[in-house]
Scaffold this motif. Structure first.
Motif, short mmCIF file in Angstrom:
data_model
loop_
_atom_site.label_atom_id
_atom_site.label_comp_id
_atom_site.label_asym_id
_atom_site.label_seq_id
_atom_site.Cartn_x
_atom_site.Cartn_y
_atom_site.Cartn_z
N HIS A 133 0.80 -1.22 0.00
CA HIS A 133 0.00 0.00 0.00
C HIS A 133 0.84 1.28 0.00
O HIS A 133 0.30 2.37 0.10
N ALA A 134 2.15 1.10 -0.10
CA ALA A 134 3.02 2.28 -0.15
C ALA A 134 4.24 1.94 -1.00
O ALA A 134 4.58 0.76 -1.17
N ARG A 149 -4.80 3.99 -4.78
CA ARG A 149 -5.55 3.03 -5.63
C ARG A 149 -5.45 1.60 -5.09
O ARG A 149 -6.24 0.74 -5.45
N SER A 150 -4.48 1.37 -4.21
CA SER A 150 -4.31 0.01 -3.67
C SER A 150 -5.25 -0.26 -2.50
O SER A 150 -5.30 -1.36 -1.97
N TRP A 151 -5.98 0.77 -2.07
CA TRP A 151 -6.81 0.64 -0.86
C TRP A 151 -8.23 1.10 -1.20
O TRP A 151 -8.54 2.28 -1.16
N GLY A 175 7.10 11.84 -8.71
CA GLY A 175 7.39 10.49 -8.23
C GLY A 175 6.14 9.68 -7.92
O GLY A 175 6.24 8.53 -7.51
N LYS A 176 4.94 10.27 -8.11
CA LYS A 176 3.71 9.61 -7.67
C LYS A 176 3.06 8.79 -8.77
O LYS A 176 3.08 9.18 -9.93
N ARG A 177 2.44 7.68 -8.35
CA ARG A 177 1.66 6.89 -9.32
C ARG A 177 0.33 7.58 -9.62
O ARG A 177 -0.16 7.53 -10.74
N ASN A 178 -0.27 8.17 -8.59
CA ASN A 178 -1.53 8.90 -8.76
C ASN A 178 -1.40 10.26 -8.09
O ASN A 178 -0.75 10.36 -7.04
N PRO A 179 -2.03 11.28 -8.66
CA PRO A 179 -1.90 12.60 -8.05
C PRO A 179 -2.41 12.64 -6.61
O PRO A 179 -1.98 13.46 -5.81
N LEU A 243 -6.77 7.34 8.56
CA LEU A 243 -7.60 6.13 8.57
C LEU A 243 -7.06 5.12 7.54
O LEU A 243 -6.93 3.92 7.84
N ALA A 244 -6.72 5.60 6.35
CA ALA A 244 -6.22 4.71 5.31
C ALA A 244 -4.91 4.06 5.74
O ALA A 244 -4.73 2.85 5.64
N GLN A 245 -3.99 4.86 6.27
CA GLN A 245 -2.68 4.32 6.69
C GLN A 245 -2.84 3.23 7.74
O GLN A 245 -2.26 2.15 7.62
#
Ligand SMILES: [Zn+2]
Length: 467
Positions: A133-134, A149-151, A175-179, A243-245
């Motif tokens: 997730h990271a 997007r993985s969560w 460096g990000k996969r998604n903004p 919460l996501a983390q």
């Protein structure tokens, strides 16, 4: 009866069922100590102080954690050559503590600084990387991002879909996969102070803001705890990201989310550009701290609170009515009024507090009791007046609004002294009228020896204390 709280995640009132009814666990986001507290910060802290005090009445023990974010972009930005970031952070932390304690906000059980929990943050980031997730930025900047997007549950706290969200502006988007991916770890950049950098498996850097709270709540309260609180403005992105983390790392995290409303001034949002930015220190210079506490507590914690000049005068008048009644009772009670919070709280007060911390309704019960107590005094019903006073003391104690004993004592002293001096002034006037000059001089000398000056005016004799 059960306490019900409005859970912002479920957007409804819920019965509060704690993990351990004998030890409530609560985490509230503390300040980023980049500048001094404004009145909105103090209102937020007060909202959770009231909740904490009520939980304490209900359950007997609350483990309450409120952090200090002492490393952050904004702290670094406000540092100067003469005041490094850590000195600024400490000075501002003290300003927050002073404002909080001035209005009787109880110190948290633990008040961890983010810089003291960096290993716990790194451990959590490592877990998120291992669980997929990271990811560290491929550009070797040292940044690590949460992969939203993985969560699939990302967005549930604020009921948003990822596509509708704004980009996270917390780090270089290249460096990000998604903004919308947000920074867990920020690689050190040129020009940043060498002492704002920690070693990590991903290179030198420092933690992102959101991971701080996930790590500190876990460290001090465990993988799962009862209540997470903060201002409404923290729901997104901060709380959504916390919460996501935590949940993506496999932790239970918070069971109830409680958010307080914001403060407006004269109907407008506080902002530096509008010039209505109200610093707590300025308010506390102008008003008695108890008046400030009353004014900030009087609106329901979830509603926005609009401050105007009448907020303070109304609070002052309300406290005056409470204090006036207690002084009246105090004059007949002699050795003080014994009370026990648990036994002396009126049922309607408890019901109001149990109903999502209904402080406005609870204050209505308080004032109704003051009115009834004054009527009892008027009609000579001392027992009823004493009962009312016990209830008033219990309610003001729960709300942190007990008129200070110091000011009650000094008012009582002033009243007693005035009555004695007035009596002596009357006797002196009588002695003069009787042309008993020896007696008149004796009284004058006794008054002077007590350090009191008399001033004869056409409107009568006034007295004051020398110096
Ligand atoms: Zn937080």
């Amino acid at each position: 009866m059960t306490l019900r709280l409005y859970d912002t995640r479920e957007q409804q009132l819920r019965d509060f069922v704690p993990l351990d009814p004998e030890n409530i666990t609560m985490y509230v986001c503390g300040p980023t100590v980049q500048s001094g507290p404004h009145i909105g910060h103090v209102r937020a802290a007060l909202s959770f102080d009231l909740l904490r005090r009520w939980l304490d009445v209900r359950h007997g023990r609350v483990t309450f954690v409120r952090n200090v974010t002492d490393i952050d972009d904004k702290v670094l930005a406000n540092a100067t050559e003469v005041e490094p970031w850590w000195a600024l952070a400490y000075r501002m932390e003290q300003e927050f503590t002073q404002a909080y304690s001035a209005i009787g906000i109880l110190p948290p059980t633990y008040e961890p600084r983010a810089t003291a929990s960096v290993p716990q943050m790194q451990e959590l980031i490592q877990t998120l990387i291992e669980r997929g997730h990271a990811y560290p930025a491929p550009d070797r900047s040292g940044d690590v991002y949460f992969d939203v997007r993985s969560w699939p549950a990302y967005g549930t706290l604020t009921n948003q879909s990822v596509d509708a969200m704004e980009a996270a502006e917390d780090a270089d988007p290249r460096g990000k996969r998604n903004p919308q991916d947000f920074a867990l770890w920020k690689g050190a950049k040129e020009g940043e102070p060498a002492d704002a950098v920690w070693q990590s498996p991903w290179g030198q850097g420092r933690p992102g803001w959101h991971i701080e709270c996930s790590a500190m709540s876990r460290r001090y309260l465990g993988d799962e705890f009862d209540i997470h609180g903060g201002g409404l403005d923290l729901r997104f992105p901060h709380h959504e990201n916390e919460l996501a983390q935590s949940t993506a790392a496999g932790l239970g995290f918070a069971r109830y989310w409680v958010h307080n409303g914001l403060v407006t001034v004269g109907g407008q949002k506080m902002s530096k550009s509008l010039g209505n930015f109200t610093l707590a220190a300025d308010v506390l210079k102008e008003h008695d701290p108890l008046v400030v506490r009353y004014a900030l507590a009087a609106a329901h914690y979830r509603s926005s609170l609009d401050l105007t000049a009448s907020s303070w005068t109304e609070a002052e008048a309300a406290l005056g009515r409470i204090g006036g009644f207690l002084q009246r009772v105090g004059r007949i009670a002699g050795g003080g009024i014994g009370y026990f919070v648990g036994q002396s709280l009126p049922a309607p007060f408890t019901e109001a507090m149990d109903d999502d911390l209904g402080v406005p309704q609870a204050l209505a019960v308080l004032h109704e009791t003051v009115r009834a107590g004054n009527s009892a005094l008027d009609s000579g019903d001392t027992d009823a007046a004493l009962d009312a006073a016990r209830a008033v003391l219990a309610m003001t104690s729960v709300l942190g609004l007990v008129p200070s004993s110091a000011s009650t004592a000094s008012t009582a002293h002033a009243t007693a002294l005035d009555s004695l001096v007035q009596e002596m002034i009357t006797q002196r006037a009588q002695a003069r009228a009787d042309k008993d000059w020896a007696a008149a001089d004796r009284i004058r000398d006794a008054i002077a020896a007590a350090g009191i000056t008399l001033e004869d005016t056409p409107a009568g004799t006034h007295w004051s204390i020398d110096g």
